[in-house]
Motif scaffolding. Sequence first.
Motif, PDB file in Angstrom:
ATOM      1  N   SER A 283       0.851  -1.192   0.000  1.00 10.03           N
ATOM      2  CA  SER A 283       0.000   0.000   0.000  1.00 10.03           C
ATOM      3  C   SER A 283       0.887   1.243   0.000  1.00 10.03           C
ATOM      4  CB  SER A 283      -0.899   0.011   1.241  1.00 10.03           C
ATOM      5  OG  SER A 283      -1.668  -1.173   1.308  1.00 10.03           O
ATOM      6  N   ASP A 303      -3.768  -1.433  -3.242  1.00 11.90           N
ATOM      7  CA  ASP A 303      -4.737  -0.972  -2.243  1.00 11.90           C
ATOM      8  C   ASP A 303      -5.136   0.482  -2.431  1.00 11.90           C
ATOM      9  OD1 ASP A 303      -4.502  -3.491  -1.174  1.00 11.90           O
ATOM     10  OD2 ASP A 303      -3.157  -2.900   0.435  1.00 11.90           O
ATOM     11  N   HIS A 324      -2.251  -5.551  -3.883  1.00 12.19           N
ATOM     12  CA  HIS A 324      -1.247  -5.816  -2.854  1.00 12.19           C
ATOM     13  C   HIS A 324      -0.521  -7.137  -3.109  1.00 12.19           C
ATOM     14  CE1 HIS A 324      -0.235  -4.531   1.444  1.00 12.19           C
ATOM     15  NE2 HIS A 324       0.581  -5.537   1.181  1.00 12.19           N
TER      16      HIS A 324
END
Length: 357
Positions: A283, A303, A324
């Motif tokens: 992320s 993400d 991810h």
Amino acid sequence: MKVSELLNICDNIAPFSSAESWDNTGLIVGDESEKVNGILISLDCASETVDEAVQKGANVIISHHPVIFPSVNTVTEKFVGRVIRKLIKNDINLIVMHTNLDHQPDGVSHMIADKLGFLNTNILLPVSGEFKKIRINIPENDKEKLKSHLAENKVGSVGEYSNCFFEYPVAGQFKPNENANPHIGSADVFEEVEEYIVEGIFEEKHQHQVIQALIDIHPYEEPAYDILNLENQSKMGLGVTFDYDGSLESLVELIQTKAGTPVVNVVKGNKEKIQKAAVIGGSGMSYAEAAFNSGIDVLITGDVKYHEAYDAKLLNRNIIDAGHYIEVLMVEGLSRLLQDQTDVNIFETEVNTNPFQ
């Protein structure tokens, strides 16, 4: 090889001290004194991952994502507790290399870029301020012994070089009081001495060790020294950049072909050709501002939230949400790094832990 020795190898690849303060890395479950029979590398440690380790005869799992965070306070058959219990029942050791592996120049983001065919990468957001310089006054006859001892205690290492010091002569003065036991001179007598200044840099995390080493070796009762903060940029940091010559659409197609994982979403913020791309595994949208300020044309990460994508569109920024799970490419990358340093059997997981599949 014992688990403790494997931990040292992992620490050399990606120092655990470089992990974020909130992270949980190192030996999470296991016994450092156990002999390593085999190593299974995975992105996550799921129940199926433990079964795979047992089947392959590996008693160590090295995963990227931690199975235990501080919020876990019970170990039962619910939630991650059943994974922990299975690890213990089968005498499997679990080592986690998470943000410490993210921060390396050949870490997770580089492994992703490498898989896409871009081996020549640079750190996207380098870490700064992690180095300090120690400056010490010492008699000329003692300076070589001092430098040698400091070099053994983490001072003077710069990249691929060690024993890096600066020195220059100075004039010092002091007056020992009646209770002193001076190396040079006598109590209550003013002294002027010819000294040298010795300077060397070290990583901030080693400061306590460096000071103790100085005190142990310095001939003076009260060594004169300064510690200065440096703003040097290290080779470590978050994410990588690589040169690319093509359209956003061609880069998306390349990712899906080379990585073998589907791209989740794409934000096309402009129609310009992509010349510099960046990867932040996992992320990475909280770093988007700094990433684009560095001059990139597209950010590849995972993400991406709706409002983050919406804002990127308003700012004319290109974002590729590769998911991810693209970090699974670290399995192959870490396997290569470990194979260069150990003869133990290393297995790459075949278990798909993508929660969206």
